[in-house]
Motif scaffolding. Structure first.
Motif, PDB file in Angstrom:
ATOM      1  N   ASP A 254      -1.417   0.003  -2.994  1.00 54.25           N
ATOM      2  CA  ASP A 254      -0.719   1.251  -3.316  1.00 54.25           C
ATOM      3  C   ASP A 254      -0.745   2.217  -2.137  1.00 54.25           C
ATOM      4  O   ASP A 254       0.219   2.959  -1.901  1.00 54.25           O
ATOM      5  CB  ASP A 254      -1.360   1.911  -4.533  1.00 54.25           C
ATOM      6  N   GLY A 279       4.068  -1.710  -4.883  1.00 54.77           N
ATOM      7  CA  GLY A 279       2.702  -1.697  -4.367  1.00 54.77           C
ATOM      8  C   GLY A 279       1.824  -2.719  -5.072  1.00 54.77           C
ATOM      9  O   GLY A 279       2.316  -3.628  -5.759  1.00 54.77           O
ATOM     10  N   ALA A 286      -0.635   5.635  -7.687  1.00 62.73           N
ATOM     11  CA  ALA A 286       0.675   5.095  -8.036  1.00 62.73           C
ATOM     12  C   ALA A 286       1.414   5.979  -9.023  1.00 62.73           C
ATOM     13  O   ALA A 286       2.654   5.979  -9.052  1.00 62.73           O
ATOM     14  CB  ALA A 286       0.518   3.687  -8.609  1.00 62.73           C
ATOM     15  N   THR A 295       4.285  -1.136  -9.286  1.00 62.20           N
ATOM     16  CA  THR A 295       3.147  -1.787  -8.635  1.00 62.20           C
ATOM     17  C   THR A 295       2.633  -2.945  -9.476  1.00 62.20           C
ATOM     18  O   THR A 295       3.022  -3.109 -10.635  1.00 62.20           O
ATOM     19  CB  THR A 295       2.021  -0.760  -8.385  1.00 62.20           C
TER      20      THR A 295
END
Length: 348
Positions: A254, A279, A286, A295
């Motif tokens: 992240d 990410g 995030a 993510t």
């Protein structure tokens, strides 16, 4: 001098040993910067006078060492700390956090291991395999102090217990998501190049791309050296300078992804309108960066719990089901990714 049956203070132990109170405190806390002769004398006096910091008392209040083989900790590392401390609270176990900047086990592995035992540690959980290798692992084994590797940087041999995540599956899910949105020119920004987790994420990414018949040019693969945001800005900028510019980036953390978002902003690119970003880890970062980051969720809370409970089972000489455990990752979609716009679409 006090009798062995009377209560003594830390100051009295220091007086009897002819050392400072600070030195006695260092011995109790397992600090390595105490001469072995002095350490042995202090420990003998603690046992003789049944001082509250002796090993028998500490066994009633078990303590686990959470050691980081890094001097600089990341947001991801703070999440690991939280997960292990929470698990320790549930199990009635104290967790002591240390890092390579505080202690360097490689300098004197035997003294470090003895210091941990003297401070009442029941086990060691470490976040990197590279630091606790060779003589260090031998020293821990000699004092019968079990070790569990948490998200190790290198794949340990079968005799060492480790807990990690399904990094390959996570990398595959990230690429699959971007492909499903119509992206084909997708870059990968990794962290430490030879780290096991980094390689697994890259291989998972490549697997999805190959399965879709989409080539990955060499110039779209970069390794930043660390997983920190500053390197994401630098190396993300280099990826975005490649022509033609990638339409999406999968970053292996992240923090790296946050760096890529900043690199895009510096070049006048909008996320996700001009560039989609995924990410890895699903740290609190995030959710608070702009835009919120799509993510791969890393099972950090579960990893901390499994690592702590496994360490306690090893300390109690109980059997374990597996020497290596991988916990599942999953995709979390937020607002940093979108369907690839047609080339003629110039609207925000």
């Amino acid at each position: 001098m006090a009798s062995a049956s009377s209560r003594v203070t830390l100051a009295q132990i220091a007086e009897y040993a002819g050392v400072s109170v600070a030195t006695v405190s260092k011995v109790i806390n397992g600090r390595p910067d105490v001469a072995q002769q002095t350490r042995d004398l202090v420990l003998d006096l603690m046992r003789q006078y049944n001082y509250g910091g002796n090993r028998d008392n500490l066994r009633a209040h078990p303590t686990v060492e959470l050691f980081f083989g890094f001097e600089r900790l990341s947001i991801y590392h703070t999440e690991i700390i939280q997960s292990v401390v929470d698990a320790g609270s549930q199990e009635g176990v104290a967790v002591v956090v240390s890092r390579r900047g505080d202690h360097d086990p490689a300098a004197d592995p035997v003294a470090w291991a003895r210091g941990l035992v003297a401070a009442g540690r029941r086990a060691v959980i470490t976040v990197t395999a590279n630091t606790l290798s060779g003589p260090i692992l031998e020293a821990l084994n000699r004092v019968r102090l079990p070790v569990v590797l948490l998200d190790p940087e290198s794949l340990p041999d079968g005799s060492i217990v480790s807990v990690g995540a399904t990094n390959f599956a996570g990398g595959n899910a990230a690429a699959t998501h971007l492909l499903s949105l119509g992206h084909r020119r997708i870059a990968y920004l990794g962290g430490t190049e030879h780290a096991w987790s980094n390689q697994a994420r890259l291989h998972g990414f490549r697997s999805a791309m190959e399965a879709a018949g989409v080539p990955v040019p060499g110039e779209l693969i970069r390794h930043a050296g660390t997983f920190h945001a500053a390197e994401g800005v630098e190396h993300g900028g280099r990826l975005l300078a490649v022509e033609p510019t990638p339409t999406a980036v999968f970053a292996a953390s992240d923090e790296l992804a946050a760096g890529v978002i900043e690199a895009a902003r510096l070049r006048g690119l909008r996320v996700p309108d001009d560039l989609s970003i995924v990410g890895f880890d699903n740290t609190p970062l995030a959710q608070v960066i702009s835009p919120p980051l799509t993510t791969i969720h890393g099972p950090v809370p579960e990893m901390g719990t499994v690592a702590l409970r496994t360490a306690l089972r090893l300390a109690a000489a109980e059997g374990i089901d597996s020497h290596h455990v991988e916990l599942a990752t999953r995709l979390v979609v937020r607002k940093s990714t979108r369907v690839l716009s047609a080339p003629s679409d110039s609207t925000p």
